[in-house]
Design an enzyme around this catalytic site. Sequence first.
Site, PDB file in Angstrom:
ATOM      1  N   HIS A 260       0.855  -1.193   0.000  1.00 34.63           N
ATOM      2  CA  HIS A 260       0.000   0.000   0.000  1.00 34.63           C
ATOM      3  C   HIS A 260       0.889   1.240   0.000  1.00 34.63           C
ATOM      4  CE1 HIS A 260      -2.599   3.069   1.940  1.00 34.63           C
ATOM      5  NE2 HIS A 260      -3.507   2.507   1.164  1.00 34.63           N
TER       6      HIS A 260
ATOM      7  N   THR B  89       1.341   3.659   1.711  1.00 38.36           N
ATOM      8  CA  THR B  89       1.904   4.127   2.983  1.00 38.36           C
ATOM      9  C   THR B  89       3.065   3.255   3.467  1.00 38.36           C
ATOM     10  OG1 THR B  89       0.198   2.806   4.044  1.00 38.36           O
ATOM     11  CG2 THR B  89      -0.214   5.181   3.866  1.00 38.36           C
ATOM     12  N   LYS B  90       3.344   2.160   2.765  1.00 41.42           N
ATOM     13  CA  LYS B  90       4.390   1.246   3.232  1.00 41.42           C
ATOM     14  C   LYS B  90       5.748   1.646   2.636  1.00 41.42           C
ATOM     15  CE  LYS B  90       1.351  -1.065   5.566  1.00 41.42           C
ATOM     16  NZ  LYS B  90       0.132  -0.325   5.239  1.00 41.42           N
ATOM     17  N   ASN B  91       6.789   0.878   2.932  1.00 43.79           N
ATOM     18  CA  ASN B  91       8.130   1.229   2.432  1.00 43.79           C
ATOM     19  C   ASN B  91       8.229   0.990   0.924  1.00 43.79           C
ATOM     20  OD1 ASN B  91       8.468   1.297   5.200  1.00 43.79           O
ATOM     21  ND2 ASN B  91      10.564   0.535   5.120  1.00 43.79           N
TER      22      ASN B  91
ATOM     23  N   ILE C 158       6.154   0.160  -2.448  1.00 42.50           N
ATOM     24  CA  ILE C 158       4.743   0.458  -2.738  1.00 42.50           C
ATOM     25  C   ILE C 158       4.354   0.131  -4.180  1.00 42.50           C
ATOM     26  CG2 ILE C 158       4.654   2.264  -0.986  1.00 42.50           C
ATOM     27  CD1 ILE C 158       4.926   4.341  -3.240  1.00 42.50           C
TER      28      ILE C 158
END
Length: 379
Positions: A181, A183-185, A187
């Site tokens: 997603h 918002t993750k590292n 993406i």
Amino acid sequence: MMSKIPYNRPVLAGRELAYISQAIENGQLAGDGPFTSRCQELLRKRLNAEAVLLTHSCTAALEMAAILIGIQPGDEVIMPSFTFVSTANAVVLRGGTPVFVDIRPDTLNIDEKLIEAAINSKTRSIWPVHYAGVSADMQEICAIADRHGLTVVEDAAQALGSTYRNRPAGSFGDLAALSFHETKNIISGEGGALAINNSALMERAEIIREKGTNRKRFFRGQVDKYTWVDIGSSFLPGELIAAFLLGQLEKADEINSHRLTTWDNYFNAFVRYQDRGLRVPYTPSECKHNGHLFHLILPDEDARHEFIARMRTDDVMTPFHYVPLHSAPAGKFYGRVHADLPCTDDLSARLVRLPLFPNIGDLAERVVERACVHLDALL
Ligand SMILES: Cc1ncc(COP(=O)(O)O)c(C=O)c1O
């Protein structure tokens, strides 16, 4: 005027756009093309897994996990209440009951010392979450699971690139779910993967991911026509997502190292407030995290509220995080609380997250400067 500093900003890391063009030229936009295979192979090597299957989200990977470990109506699955709702929903969608256990006060991960007391004859599985990319105590959790004949599914949504006792987070459970997603590292907008460490689950995983068909075996020439063989759903992403993801995965170490630099700068700037009642993240010596998330824990909920409001006035976004599931409408309706969850209740009400993304650069200095002004006033 100063620009707003968001909590997160998705950033291109390398060849994402070139790979998207190439996927279009390849003439396959549906899933399981060459880009999906390349992503899966990179992830499989990274995690040292039997296999990794891309999914359209970590939510999908968790739902596949619940099907694969055979969750039936009435079964119980132990997990923290301090997590994203998908961890619990995956179990509930199979008719199971999430059983919430408190978190450790230091790492905010499920407290391994409290797990055994929550096990009963209905318990089937333990689902730890690696909060902020810091691994839960997998040695102890796997030992408990072995003693009671339970499976383990890691919610490693935030933990790609993290290790526990020098082994990758996501390599301990029978299964592990990852998120890409934005918002993750690493993406791809929406995106995820299921890592399979228990080879007995591999063949059925392919089928469930492909709507309950044995299509993959057909493409490999193992059966001469494909048919409907099991339950399933469409859990796979299209090739455009995989193409974007490959561009990110190729730069995974660089991305994580940028995040870690900012994380370390934040830590060094705020650790001095500890004797004034502020808490900075704790990382056990056996864990290496991936710089996914930097949080501060204020002395009480009012101070947190005031800190967030003051930072927002300065155009710096410092959101709180999970509302504990056991106190949210969904969790109350479908979950069971094994015992009181004092650490979950207390810490979730005091936590804020600071902006963190790979090219945050000098903006991080402004975050520190404004945060210090407000902490000096509040603590
Ligand atoms: C611990 C955890 N599990 C699962 C998810 C769901 O991930 P996705 O958005 O990829 O479905 C998240 C998302 O933030 C998460 O933090």
